[in-house]
Design an enzyme around this catalytic site. Structure first.
Site, PDB file in Angstrom:
ATOM      1  N   ASP A   1     -12.659  -8.444   4.299  1.00  0.00           N
ATOM      2  CA  ASP A   1     -13.926  -8.377   3.550  1.00  0.00           C
ATOM      3  C   ASP A   1     -14.548  -9.770   3.452  1.00  0.00           C
ATOM      4  OD1 ASP A   1     -13.760  -5.636   2.999  1.00  0.00           O
ATOM      5  OD2 ASP A   1     -14.400  -5.917   0.915  1.00  0.00           O
TER       6      ASP A   1
ATOM      7  N   ASP B   1      -3.617 -17.982   0.492  1.00  0.00           N
ATOM      8  CA  ASP B   1      -4.610 -18.626  -0.379  1.00  0.00           C
ATOM      9  C   ASP B   1      -5.366 -19.698   0.398  1.00  0.00           C
ATOM     10  OD1 ASP B   1      -2.203 -20.030  -0.250  1.00  0.00           O
ATOM     11  OD2 ASP B   1      -2.262 -20.700  -2.343  1.00  0.00           O
TER      12      ASP B   1
ATOM     13  N   TYR C   1       0.827  -1.214   0.000  1.00  0.00           N
ATOM     14  CA  TYR C   1       0.000   0.000   0.000  1.00  0.00           C
ATOM     15  C   TYR C   1       0.862   1.266   0.000  1.00  0.00           C
ATOM     16  CZ  TYR C   1      -4.788  -1.679   0.783  1.00  0.00           C
ATOM     17  OH  TYR C   1      -6.032  -2.207   0.649  1.00  0.00           O
TER      18      TYR C   1
ATOM     19  N   ASP D   1      -6.687  -6.629   4.045  1.00  0.00           N
ATOM     20  CA  ASP D   1      -7.783  -5.942   3.351  1.00  0.00           C
ATOM     21  C   ASP D   1      -8.729  -6.972   2.748  1.00  0.00           C
ATOM     22  OD1 ASP D   1      -9.202  -3.799   2.082  1.00  0.00           O
ATOM     23  OD2 ASP D   1      -8.160  -4.281   0.215  1.00  0.00           O
TER      24      ASP D   1
ATOM     25  N   LYS E   1       2.535 -15.371   2.674  1.00  0.00           N
ATOM     26  CA  LYS E   1       2.735 -16.090   1.410  1.00  0.00           C
ATOM     27  C   LYS E   1       4.225 -16.397   1.322  1.00  0.00           C
ATOM     28  CE  LYS E   1       1.263 -17.690  -2.592  1.00  0.00           C
ATOM     29  NZ  LYS E   1       0.355 -18.856  -2.725  1.00  0.00           N
TER      30      LYS E   1
HETATM   31  C1  IPM Z   1     -10.495  -0.754   3.852  1.00  0.00           C
HETATM   32  C2  IPM Z   1     -10.697  -0.129   2.496  1.00  0.00           C
HETATM   33  C3  IPM Z   1      -9.506   0.754   2.188  1.00  0.00           C
HETATM   34  C4  IPM Z   1      -8.286  -0.143   2.127  1.00  0.00           C
HETATM   35  C5  IPM Z   1      -9.645   1.622   0.933  1.00  0.00           C
HETATM   36  C6  IPM Z   1     -10.893   2.491   0.985  1.00  0.00           C
HETATM   37  C7  IPM Z   1      -8.446   2.472   0.679  1.00  0.00           C
HETATM   38  O1  IPM Z   1     -10.894  -1.102   1.543  1.00  0.00           O
HETATM   39  O2  IPM Z   1     -10.410   0.000   4.845  1.00  0.00           O
HETATM   40  O3  IPM Z   1     -10.427  -1.984   3.937  1.00  0.00           O
HETATM   41  O4  IPM Z   1      -7.979  -0.720   1.078  1.00  0.00           O
HETATM   42  O5  IPM Z   1      -7.619  -0.261   3.152  1.00  0.00           O
HETATM   43 MG    MG Z   2     -11.034  -3.069   2.319  1.00  0.00          MG
END
Ligand code: IPM
Ligand code: MG
Length: 359
Positions: free
Chosen positions: A253, A225, A142, A249, A193
């Site tokens: 999710d 993975d 990042y 990240d 990884k």
């Molecule tokens: C998160 C989001 C952010 C990230 C974006 C909005 C930059 O997806 O907080 O997980 O990738 O960290």
């Molecule tokens: Mg995110």
């Protein structure tokens, strides 16, 4: 009574509606005499760009630095996607994380009893799931340099980013994760990884070295993975997971969806002194913005994390969490967690139900 100095950065899309409800919850606790509140609002993200020409205006950053904690809504606005990258709304949250040194991101993924059905997985796979993902937040690909898009001699364009971690960065997030595991079931899974990437070989080595300081914690390692697969196969095998910025990240999710709705999940981003930024892990949801449809519970639960981690107000944090459990048990649901027999409510009514449940 202590005064909590909080910056409220509502941001874009549904951000303003959901933070309004979290603020109402904090105000209720304040009325009950649990603390005094000093809230200051500032524009961020697309809203920052529109007001001041930058997603993270100087005044907003100064306010964030001066506050003890930040309540953050969400940023993101498709209509600004044509801007150069440094002016896009997402840069606000990345800039805040970096500028404030918020390296430790705690993302709990918990299945509330009423919502087991809302998951895309079978209820018996997810019911009772309670995972804490500890994501490193200020390093990795990042922020690594160099990065860019360059023109090669043959005329082709080439995009490149740099995945990089030094051992100090790995060790400090490792300590946060080991300490979190010590307060839970004492199992920590480090995700990397290491079979392919040097950066994450170092990650694995440092985690293994750290384990010597925490003899009571059972450390395991998993390739990312496989971790993505195991989260779907048997999520309850995990307690605390620790991983780098990009893997975290993605896995957070994925884990959020196991809980039924991304609209339920809170997060804390902490520096080394427990100053923190608290935000729902979902985005700005422009498709439902301004329609009183968004689920405010993730933001309300983020406010609970704020009371716990930045202010040490454990009882107040639990009061909010119990109030959220109560409104779910009472059968209130925003559209994302609608279920048979539940009463469909909007953002405001959901927030008010939590306020009422606080007594
Ligand atoms: C998160 C989001 C952010 C990230 C974006 C909005 C930059 O997806 O907080 O997980 O990738 O960290
Ligand atoms: Mg995110």
């Amino acid at each position: 009574m202590s005064t909590l100095n909080i910056a409220v950065l509502a941001g874009d899309g549904i951000g303003p509606e959901i933070t309004e409800q979290a603020v109402a919850v904090l105000e209720r606790l304040s009325e009950q005499g649990q603390f005094a509140l000093n809230l200051e609002h500032a524009a961020v993200g697309g809203a920052g760009y529109r007001a001041k020409g930058h997603p993270l205006p100087e005044g907003t950053l100064a306010l964030a630095k001066a506050s003890q904690a930040i309540l953050f809504g969400s940023v993101g606005d498709f209509s600004l996607d044509h801007l150069s990258r440094e002016l896009r709304p997402e840069q606000a949250i990345l800039g805040l994380r970096k500028a404030l040194g918020l390296f430790a991101n705690l993302r709990p993924a918990v299945v509330f009893p009423e919502l087991g059905h809302a998951s895309t997985l079978k209820p018996e796979i997810v019911s009772g799931m309670d995972i804490l993902i500890v994501r490193e937040l200020t390093g990795d690909i990042y922020f690594g340099q160099p990065r860019g898009i360059r023109r090669l001699e043959n005329g082709d364009r080439e995009g490149f980013d740099t995945m990089v971690y030094n051992e100090t960065e790995i060790r400090r997030i490792g300590r946060v994760a080991f300490e979190a595991a010590a307060k839970r079931s004492r199992r920590l899974c480090s995700v990397d990884k290491a079979n392919v990437l040097e950066t994450t070989q170092l990650w694995r080595d440092v985690m293994t070295e750290l384990a010597a300081d925490y003899p009571n914690i059972e450390l395991s390692h998993m390739y990312v993975d496989n971790a993505a697969m195991q989260l779907l196969k048997n999520p309850k095998q995990f307690d605390v997971m620790v991983t780098g910025n990009m893997f975290g990240d993605i896995l957070s999710d994925e884990a959020s969806m196991l809980t039924g709705s991304i609209g339920m999940l809170a997060s804390a981003s902490l520096d080394s002194n427990n100053k923190g930024l608290y935000e729902p892990i979902h985005g700005s949801a422009p498709d439902i913005a301004g329609q009183d449809k968004a689920n405010p519970l993730a933001t309300i639960l983020s406010a609970a994390m704020m009371l716990r981690y930045s202010f040490g107000l454990e009882a107040s944090a639990q009061a909010i969490e119990q109030a959220v459990s109560k409104v779910l048990a009472q059968g209130y649901a925003t559209a994302d967690i609608q279920r048979p027999g539940a009463q469909l409510v909007g953002t405001k009514a959901m927030g008010q139900a939590v306020v009422a449940a606080l007594g």
